[in-house]
Design an enzyme around this catalytic site. Structure first.
Site, mmCIF file in Angstrom:
data_model
loop_
_atom_site.group_PDB
_atom_site.id
_atom_site.type_symbol
_atom_site.label_atom_id
_atom_site.label_comp_id
_atom_site.label_asym_id
_atom_site.label_seq_id
_atom_site.Cartn_x
_atom_site.Cartn_y
_atom_site.Cartn_z
ATOM 1 N N ASN A 1 -32.101 106.163 -49.552
ATOM 2 C CA ASN A 1 -30.812 106.192 -50.258
ATOM 3 C C ASN A 1 -30.197 107.582 -50.450
ATOM 4 O O ASN A 1 -28.990 107.710 -50.518
ATOM 5 C CB ASN A 1 -30.906 105.435 -51.597
ATOM 6 C CG ASN A 1 -32.025 105.913 -52.468
ATOM 7 O OD1 ASN A 1 -32.986 106.512 -51.995
ATOM 8 N ND2 ASN A 1 -31.919 105.667 -53.749
ATOM 9 N N LYS B 1 -41.655 113.256 -44.067
ATOM 10 C CA LYS B 1 -41.302 112.071 -43.269
ATOM 11 C C LYS B 1 -40.156 111.353 -43.972
ATOM 12 O O LYS B 1 -40.329 110.820 -45.063
ATOM 13 C CB LYS B 1 -42.480 111.096 -43.136
ATOM 14 C CG LYS B 1 -42.156 109.991 -42.119
ATOM 15 C CD LYS B 1 -43.015 108.750 -42.238
ATOM 16 C CE LYS B 1 -42.473 107.742 -43.213
ATOM 17 N NZ LYS B 1 -41.196 107.135 -42.836
ATOM 18 N N SER C 1 -40.458 102.298 -52.985
ATOM 19 C CA SER C 1 -40.641 101.110 -53.827
ATOM 20 C C SER C 1 -42.029 101.091 -54.474
ATOM 21 O O SER C 1 -42.958 101.766 -54.003
ATOM 22 C CB SER C 1 -40.462 99.861 -52.971
ATOM 23 O OG SER C 1 -41.393 99.896 -51.922
ATOM 24 N N VAL C 2 -42.170 100.287 -55.503
ATOM 25 C CA VAL C 2 -43.457 100.188 -56.212
ATOM 26 C C VAL C 2 -44.575 99.677 -55.280
ATOM 27 O O VAL C 2 -45.648 100.288 -55.228
ATOM 28 C CB VAL C 2 -43.329 99.301 -57.474
ATOM 29 C CG1 VAL C 2 -44.699 99.011 -58.080
ATOM 30 C CG2 VAL C 2 -42.420 99.978 -58.496
ATOM 31 N N PRO C 3 -44.348 98.591 -54.503
ATOM 32 C CA PRO C 3 -45.457 98.122 -53.653
ATOM 33 C C PRO C 3 -45.926 99.168 -52.647
ATOM 34 O O PRO C 3 -47.130 99.335 -52.433
ATOM 35 C CB PRO C 3 -44.873 96.896 -52.930
ATOM 36 C CG PRO C 3 -43.685 96.481 -53.727
ATOM 37 C CD PRO C 3 -43.177 97.701 -54.430
ATOM 38 N N GLU D 1 -42.389 108.618 -57.088
ATOM 39 C CA GLU D 1 -41.063 108.352 -57.673
ATOM 40 C C GLU D 1 -40.666 106.961 -57.204
ATOM 41 O O GLU D 1 -40.294 106.783 -56.040
ATOM 42 C CB GLU D 1 -40.048 109.395 -57.179
ATOM 43 C CG GLU D 1 -40.328 110.802 -57.643
ATOM 44 C CD GLU D 1 -39.927 111.039 -59.088
ATOM 45 O OE1 GLU D 1 -39.239 110.183 -59.678
ATOM 46 O OE2 GLU D 1 -40.328 112.073 -59.635
ATOM 47 N N CYS E 1 -32.183 104.343 -57.603
ATOM 48 C CA CYS E 1 -33.392 103.957 -58.335
ATOM 49 C C CYS E 1 -33.196 103.898 -59.846
ATOM 50 O O CYS E 1 -33.745 103.038 -60.521
ATOM 51 C CB CYS E 1 -34.507 104.927 -58.019
ATOM 52 S SG CYS E 1 -34.010 106.640 -58.310
ATOM 53 N N GLU F 1 -36.117 94.564 -59.370
ATOM 54 C CA GLU F 1 -35.172 95.549 -58.847
ATOM 55 C C GLU F 1 -34.428 94.948 -57.655
ATOM 56 O O GLU F 1 -35.044 94.462 -56.712
ATOM 57 C CB GLU F 1 -35.923 96.808 -58.401
ATOM 58 C CG GLU F 1 -34.973 97.896 -57.930
ATOM 59 C CD GLU F 1 -35.689 99.146 -57.406
ATOM 60 O OE1 GLU F 1 -36.666 98.999 -56.645
ATOM 61 O OE2 GLU F 1 -35.249 100.252 -57.745
ATOM 62 N N GLU G 1 -39.922 115.307 -60.682
ATOM 63 C CA GLU G 1 -39.210 116.207 -59.786
ATOM 64 C C GLU G 1 -38.190 116.969 -60.626
ATOM 65 O O GLU G 1 -37.754 116.498 -61.677
ATOM 66 C CB GLU G 1 -38.512 115.417 -58.673
ATOM 67 C CG GLU G 1 -39.531 114.743 -57.764
ATOM 68 C CD GLU G 1 -38.962 114.172 -56.483
ATOM 69 O OE1 GLU G 1 -37.925 113.493 -56.556
ATOM 70 O OE2 GLU G 1 -39.573 114.397 -55.424
HETATM 71 P P1 NAD Z 1 -39.772 101.833 -49.221
HETATM 72 O O1 NAD Z 1 -40.861 101.842 -50.227
HETATM 73 O O2 NAD Z 1 -39.581 100.636 -48.391
HETATM 74 O O3 NAD Z 1 -39.987 103.051 -48.178
HETATM 75 C C1 NAD Z 1 -40.073 104.385 -48.616
HETATM 76 C C2 NAD Z 1 -40.754 105.226 -47.559
HETATM 77 O O4 NAD Z 1 -42.118 104.843 -47.435
HETATM 78 C C3 NAD Z 1 -40.153 105.133 -46.156
HETATM 79 O O5 NAD Z 1 -40.095 106.425 -45.598
HETATM 80 C C4 NAD Z 1 -41.168 104.274 -45.414
HETATM 81 O O6 NAD Z 1 -41.203 104.521 -44.019
HETATM 82 C C5 NAD Z 1 -42.470 104.739 -46.056
HETATM 83 N N1 NAD Z 1 -43.611 103.824 -45.969
HETATM 84 C C6 NAD Z 1 -43.597 102.467 -45.863
HETATM 85 N N2 NAD Z 1 -44.866 101.996 -45.875
HETATM 86 C C7 NAD Z 1 -45.687 103.068 -45.993
HETATM 87 C C8 NAD Z 1 -47.095 103.241 -46.092
HETATM 88 N N3 NAD Z 1 -47.935 102.186 -46.066
HETATM 89 N N4 NAD Z 1 -47.591 104.494 -46.237
HETATM 90 C C9 NAD Z 1 -46.774 105.565 -46.303
HETATM 91 N N5 NAD Z 1 -45.429 105.467 -46.209
HETATM 92 C C10 NAD Z 1 -44.892 104.235 -46.068
HETATM 93 O O7 NAD Z 1 -38.437 102.224 -50.014
HETATM 94 P P2 NAD Z 1 -36.920 102.248 -49.534
HETATM 95 O O8 NAD Z 1 -36.471 100.867 -49.220
HETATM 96 O O9 NAD Z 1 -36.724 103.312 -48.515
HETATM 97 O O10 NAD Z 1 -36.225 102.771 -50.874
HETATM 98 C C11 NAD Z 1 -35.937 101.956 -51.959
HETATM 99 C C12 NAD Z 1 -36.931 102.119 -53.073
HETATM 100 O O11 NAD Z 1 -37.098 103.498 -53.407
HETATM 101 C C13 NAD Z 1 -36.451 101.460 -54.348
HETATM 102 O O12 NAD Z 1 -37.514 100.775 -54.947
HETATM 103 C C14 NAD Z 1 -35.996 102.624 -55.215
HETATM 104 O O13 NAD Z 1 -35.993 102.364 -56.583
HETATM 105 C C15 NAD Z 1 -36.981 103.671 -54.826
HETATM 106 N N6 NAD Z 1 -36.466 105.006 -55.136
HETATM 107 C C16 NAD Z 1 -37.015 105.699 -56.180
HETATM 108 C C17 NAD Z 1 -36.504 106.943 -56.539
HETATM 109 C C18 NAD Z 1 -37.065 107.740 -57.687
HETATM 110 O O14 NAD Z 1 -36.819 108.946 -57.747
HETATM 111 N N7 NAD Z 1 -37.801 107.147 -58.590
HETATM 112 C C19 NAD Z 1 -35.436 107.480 -55.811
HETATM 113 C C20 NAD Z 1 -34.909 106.748 -54.755
HETATM 114 C C21 NAD Z 1 -35.439 105.506 -54.422
#
Ligand code: NAD
Length: 526
Positions: free
Chosen positions: A190, A213, A266-268, A287, A321, A423, A500
């Site tokens: 995002n 990455k 994301s959380v998962p 985060e 987020c 979310e 951060e």
């Molecule tokens: P996502 O969790 O699907 O992916 C995030 C990143 O993780 C990507 O670069 C992806 O390639 C990588 N990834 C996926 N599986 C992985 C694994 N097993 N090991 C290591 N890396 C892996 O999230 P998204 O769809 O890109 O973003 C949306 C989520 O991010 C939302 O839940 C949002 O709330 C959260 N977010 C949090 C903050 C914060 O500062 N707290 C800021 C922005 C977004």
């Protein structure tokens, strides 16, 4: 920079020194006219320059689509094990020199990077709009703020100091804040430039080196950051980029050369990252997501509260987020609040993100859009009422391949419904009524997340009570979703670990060494 090696490549994303009209700008014009931009530069970045991937397996290719048009932007080869090794080795080699510089020396290079970013702002902005589909003015404000964050980290670097501790009989000790090592950083889709900058600038200020990455959905602008660093004089290898999907992320989080992982997503996925790090006791900052409450009391300035609710829900097509997606409004002002919130939301201009008047751009992917629509559908089935929006908006021009959703306001949802608990990551605000302060605090805290929260009231006593009681890492009083670099940002509960921005980053990107100095004889009873 890639300019020197792009013999076979047709479009340069980067051209810090080029005279005359920017190639990238011509790509952008092409984008508006035909609905497609093409990026052919390598997007991996190692040893201070763009590099082709070592991975020869074309099964690891992924296609990146431009959200605004749905047209292909580029095809990227995921980094394989040898690519991640190359980047980590580069960062490890660079660490020898970078970690030994004084904070002042590191700060000067970061400050110069801020200057390079500002002088190439519009190119970064254009690239980011291609990559994300977000309205251009919104992206511009974000990149300007990123340059400020770089300046902040430049100023922070020389302030990283230890303590002197007096001990008995003239002995003493001192502590040093030492870098952790190579930082593996992973970003979400995002805020791609912000992700790469927030993480790397803080890590570098503290003397670490970085392998970043980005999300596979938004691979472009983090490489421009690499070029800005190189231009500013950052030594080769201090900042590297590996592109890729889940597999590449896994290779980075489990690489033995990586001493710390900082992850946004994301959380998962955050849980998986933590699990991977746990095997080697690798330090981790997370985060993660949120379902934040925005509480509006009856004495609030209503126009400001409505503006707050807009900022809390509808920036970046709702893909933020910290969004305050649970809007709690005191019963006596519910009717008037909803009327004004709806009127303002319906005035938002949906369309081409390159148009300065647009306030709603494209969803990042069709899948993300379907997810948002599914949540609205479930909400309706569970009893919610749609006040406005939540519809697909189509175009019969170059935007026809993009996915656009009108910002949505819901009411009548129960606290235990799916829309109140999960979310969505889309422009969906759910408005709830409440009667008392005690009740609203209890309901606001009834969530597994704890990223942010907001309160609108003219009663300062109440504002501070609510700010202390709401279980979240960031609380906004009479505003929402502003991120000054000076302010630590991060979550309580499942929304994350670590912070951060602000001085807090020193805690997460350094480790303390205690040095004991004996000034007398050794006292040994053995
Ligand atoms: P996502 O969790 O699907 O992916 C995030 C990143 O993780 C990507 O670069 C992806 O390639 C990588 N990834 C996926 N599986 C992985 C694994 N097993 N090991 C290591 N890396 C892996 O999230 P998204 O769809 O890109 O973003 C949306 C989520 O991010 C939302 O839940 C949002 O709330 C959260 N977010 C949090 C903050 C914060 O500062 N707290 C800021 C922005 C977004």
């Amino acid at each position: 920079m890639l300019l020197r090696q792009s013999v076979t490549l047709c479009v340069n994303v980067s051209r810090w020194h080029r005279q005359g009209p920017s190639l990238l700008l011509s790509v952008c014009r092409r984008s508006v006219a035909t609905g497609s931009a093409a990026i052919h530069e390598p997007l991996h970045f190692v040893d201070g320059r763009r590099v082709l991937p070592l991975n020869s397996n074309s099964n690891d290719d992924f296609e990146v689509l431009e959200p605004a048009t749905g047209q292909p932007l580029c095809t990227v080869r995921s980094a394989g094990a040898e690519d991640v090794d190359r980047a980590v080795l580069s960062a490890k080699a660079a660490l020898q020199k970078w970690s030994r510089l004084s904070g002042m020396e590191r700060g000067k290079i970061l400050r110069q990077t801020a200057i390079v970013i500002r002088s190439n702002l519009e190119e970064i902005v254009q690239t980011e709009v291609h990559d994300t589909g977000k309205p251009i003015w919104e992206v511009r404000a974000d990149i300007e703020a990123c340059a400020d964050t770089m300046d902040y980290m430049a100023g922070l670097a020389p302030t990283i100091v230890g303590e002197h501790i007096q001990l008995p009989k003239g002995s003493f000790a001192f502590t040093k804040r030492e870098p952790i090592g190579v930082v593996g950083a992973i970003g979400s889709f995002n805020y791609p430039f912000q992700m790469s900058l927030w993480k790397s600038a803080a890590a570098l200020a503290c003397g670490n080196t970085v392998v970043f990455k980005p999300s596979e959905k938004t691979p472009l602008s983090c490489v421009l950051l690499g070029e800005a660093y190189s231009e500013a004089g950052l030594p080769e290898g201090c900042y590297n980029v590996v592109q890729g999907e889940v597999k590449t992320g896994g290779l980075l989080t489990s690489h033995p050369g990586v001493s710390k992982v900082t992850f946004t997503g994301s959380v998962p996925v955050g849980a998986k990252v933590m699990e991977a790090c746990a095997k080697d006791i690798r330090k981790v900052t997370l985060e993660l997501g949120g379902k934040s409450p925005l509480i509006i009391f009856e004495d609030a300035d209503l126009d400001n509260a409505v503006k707050g609710a807009m900022l809390a829900n509808f920036l970046a097509q709702g893909q933020v987020c910290s969004n305050g997606t649970r809007v709690f409004v005191q019963r006596s002002i519910m009717g008037e609040f909803l009327k004004r919130f709806k009127a303002r939301t319906e005035k938002m201009k949906i369309g081409n993100p390159f148009d300065e008047q647009t306030t709603v751009g494209a969803m990042i992917t069709r899948r993300q859009a379907e997810n948002v629509l599914m949540f609205i559908d479930i909400a309706k089935k569970e009893g919610a009422r749609v006040v406005c929006g939540g519809e697909i908006v189509t175009f019969d021009n170059e935007l026809s391949g993009g996915i656009y959703i009108s910002p949505c306001i819901l009411t009548n949802a129960g606290d235990q419904t799916t829309i109140a608990r999960e979310e969505v990551f889309g422009a969906v605000a759910t408005v709830f009524e409440f009667d008392t302060e005690e009740e609203v605090i209890r309901r606001a805290n009834d969530t597994e997340f704890g990223l942010a929260g907001g309160v609108f009231t003219k009663d300062l006593g109440r504002a501070f009570r609510v700010a202390s009681e709401v279980e979240a890492g960031v609380i906004y009083v009479n505003n929402y979703n502003v991120y000054p670099s000076e302010l630590p940002f991060g979550g309580y509960k499942k929304s994350g670990i670590g912070r951060e921005n602000g001085r807090a980053v020193i805690e997460y990107f350094t480790q303390i060494k205690s040095v004991y100095v004996e000034m007398g004889d050794v006292d040994c009873p053995l």
